[in-house]
Design a protein around this motif. Structure first.
Motif, PDB file in Angstrom:
ATOM      1  N   ARG A  93       0.821  -1.209   0.000  1.00  0.00           N
ATOM      2  CA  ARG A  93       0.000   0.000   0.000  1.00  0.00           C
ATOM      3  C   ARG A  93       0.860   1.266   0.000  1.00  0.00           C
ATOM      4  NH1 ARG A  93      -4.198  -1.550   4.718  1.00  0.00           N
ATOM      5  NH2 ARG A  93      -4.937   0.600   4.387  1.00  0.00           N
ATOM      6  N   ILE A  94       1.981   1.229   0.708  1.00  0.00           N
ATOM      7  CA  ILE A  94       2.901   2.373   0.687  1.00  0.00           C
ATOM      8  C   ILE A  94       3.521   2.523  -0.702  1.00  0.00           C
ATOM      9  CG2 ILE A  94       5.110   3.235   1.576  1.00  0.00           C
ATOM     10  CD1 ILE A  94       4.328   1.963   4.290  1.00  0.00           C
ATOM     11  N   GLY A  95       3.823   1.382  -1.325  1.00  0.00           N
ATOM     12  CA  GLY A  95       4.314   1.424  -2.693  1.00  0.00           C
ATOM     13  C   GLY A  95       3.303   2.058  -3.632  1.00  0.00           C
ATOM     14  N   HIS A  96       2.024   1.779  -3.421  1.00  0.00           N
ATOM     15  CA  HIS A  96       0.968   2.395  -4.232  1.00  0.00           C
ATOM     16  C   HIS A  96       0.924   3.902  -4.013  1.00  0.00           C
ATOM     17  CE1 HIS A  96      -1.537  -1.551  -4.785  1.00  0.00           C
ATOM     18  NE2 HIS A  96      -0.419  -1.523  -5.504  1.00  0.00           N
ATOM     19  N   ALA A  97       1.231   4.344  -2.793  1.00  0.00           N
ATOM     20  CA  ALA A  97       1.265   5.791  -2.531  1.00  0.00           C
ATOM     21  C   ALA A  97       2.376   6.444  -3.346  1.00  0.00           C
ATOM     22  CB  ALA A  97       1.477   6.055  -1.041  1.00  0.00           C
ATOM     23  N   ILE A 146      12.433   5.678  -0.591  1.00  0.00           N
ATOM     24  CA  ILE A 146      12.301   4.324  -0.037  1.00  0.00           C
ATOM     25  C   ILE A 146      11.006   3.679  -0.521  1.00  0.00           C
ATOM     26  CG2 ILE A 146      11.998   3.012   2.098  1.00  0.00           C
ATOM     27  CD1 ILE A 146      13.892   5.030   3.445  1.00  0.00           C
ATOM     28  N   ALA A 147       9.924   4.489  -0.609  1.00  0.00           N
ATOM     29  CA  ALA A 147       8.654   3.975  -1.127  1.00  0.00           C
ATOM     30  C   ALA A 147       8.813   3.462  -2.555  1.00  0.00           C
ATOM     31  CB  ALA A 147       7.574   5.057  -1.069  1.00  0.00           C
ATOM     32  N   PHE A 148       9.622   4.176  -3.353  1.00  0.00           N
ATOM     33  CA  PHE A 148       9.874   3.715  -4.724  1.00  0.00           C
ATOM     34  C   PHE A 148      10.708   2.433  -4.725  1.00  0.00           C
ATOM     35  CE2 PHE A 148       8.246   7.689  -6.376  1.00  0.00           C
ATOM     36  CZ  PHE A 148       7.798   7.334  -7.640  1.00  0.00           C
ATOM     37  N   PHE A 149      11.646   2.300  -3.769  1.00  0.00           N
ATOM     38  CA  PHE A 149      12.408   1.052  -3.663  1.00  0.00           C
ATOM     39  C   PHE A 149      11.466  -0.114  -3.376  1.00  0.00           C
ATOM     40  CE2 PHE A 149      16.284   3.588  -1.977  1.00  0.00           C
ATOM     41  CZ  PHE A 149      16.698   3.850  -3.272  1.00  0.00           C
TER      42      PHE A 149
END
Length: 265
Positions: A93-97, A146-149
């Motif tokens: 979900r953080i990755g989706h953000a 980090i979210a993009f990682f």
């Protein structure tokens, strides 16, 4: 009468169609025009603007990319795709953000080209400069990196395992798995480049001007030989895959009784 959930679904499908145009043009430019790809994301939108009815297409992309960003924000905040609230679920979900923020930046660039013919101010870099000027702004950019990682890891996993097929209608073309697999792995590479640029800007005082958007990230790989060619082919494949998703993606209802979709077995 069309209900809110159906309107949302239509908007998301326009988003997938817009993404199809974006990635297909990116892949074609990377494979055929060294000059254009060196311009990064601006080169992509300028190429689209040069199409017949290019400005109208850009306006459609503004709407679609914004709609897709809302879809990803809804996935983060409301878990409409049922990823759960454990560590893995929150990581997705953080990755989706991160994806939502990236698509908002792309929608803004499309808007600038549709209204003024260019994005000479460098929308993403300009926004990043504003964030860096805030207290803890560097930390925010670093965390976005980090979210993009995290997103890159899940993109690669999707591509290799084919888990994305669970969210696609069984009536989709047989080539969907191959196109999606190649596209997701290529996107993982591009997201790592974007994430690293954000991480450096936020935590290593790299400066906002080094932050890379989608086209810039692909352009930065131009000297990497086979890796660049494979990523470019993957971007084109992801564009074709997104075109399939515009019709066959299972989009969950927004109503309280239909939050969790019936995914393909």
């Amino acid at each position: 009468m069309v209900d809110k959930s159906e309107k949302f679904s239509t908007l998301v499908r326009i988003g997938f169609f817009s993404r199809a145009i974006l990635y297909s043009v990116l892949g074609l430019i990377a494979l055929t025009s060294a000059g254009k790809i060196s311009e990064g994301t601006n080169g992509i939108f300028q190429a689209i603007k040069d199409f017949p009815l290019g400005t109208a297409i850009l306006w459609l992309m503004v709407l679609g990319l914004f709609g897709y960003a809302l879809f990803r924000f809804a996935s983060t905040a409301f878990d409409i795709e049922n990823h759960g609230s454990d560590k893995t679920g929150w990581a997705k979900r953080i990755g989706h953000a991160g994806s939502a923020i990236g698509h908002l930046a792309l929608a803004y660039s499309a808007y600038k080209f549709a209204t003024s013919g260019s994005d000479s101010g460098g929308g993403a870099q300009e926004a990043a400069s504003g964030v860096l000027s805030m207290e803890f702004g560097g930390t925010l950019l670093g965390l976005l990196g980090i979210a993009f990682f995290i997103t890159a890891v899940f993109q690669a996993k999707k591509g290799l395992t084919g888990s994305f097929m669970n969210r696609i209608s069984g009536a989709a073309p047989s080539q969907t798995r191959l196109l999606g697999g190649a596209g997701y792995v290529a996107r993982a590479v591009v997201f790592l480049v974007i994430g690293w640029s954000l991480f450096k800007a936020g935590f290593m005082s790299g400066g906002a001007q080094q932050i890379k958007t989608l086209g810039d990230a692909v352009a930065s790989l131009a000297g990497e030989g086979a890796i660049f060619t494979l990523v470019a082919i993957g971007m084109l494949a992801f564009g074709l895959f997104s075109l399939i998703l515009a019709h066959y993606r299972i989009i969950p209802d927004m109503g309280s009784d239909g939050r969790v979709p019936s995914f393909r077995a």
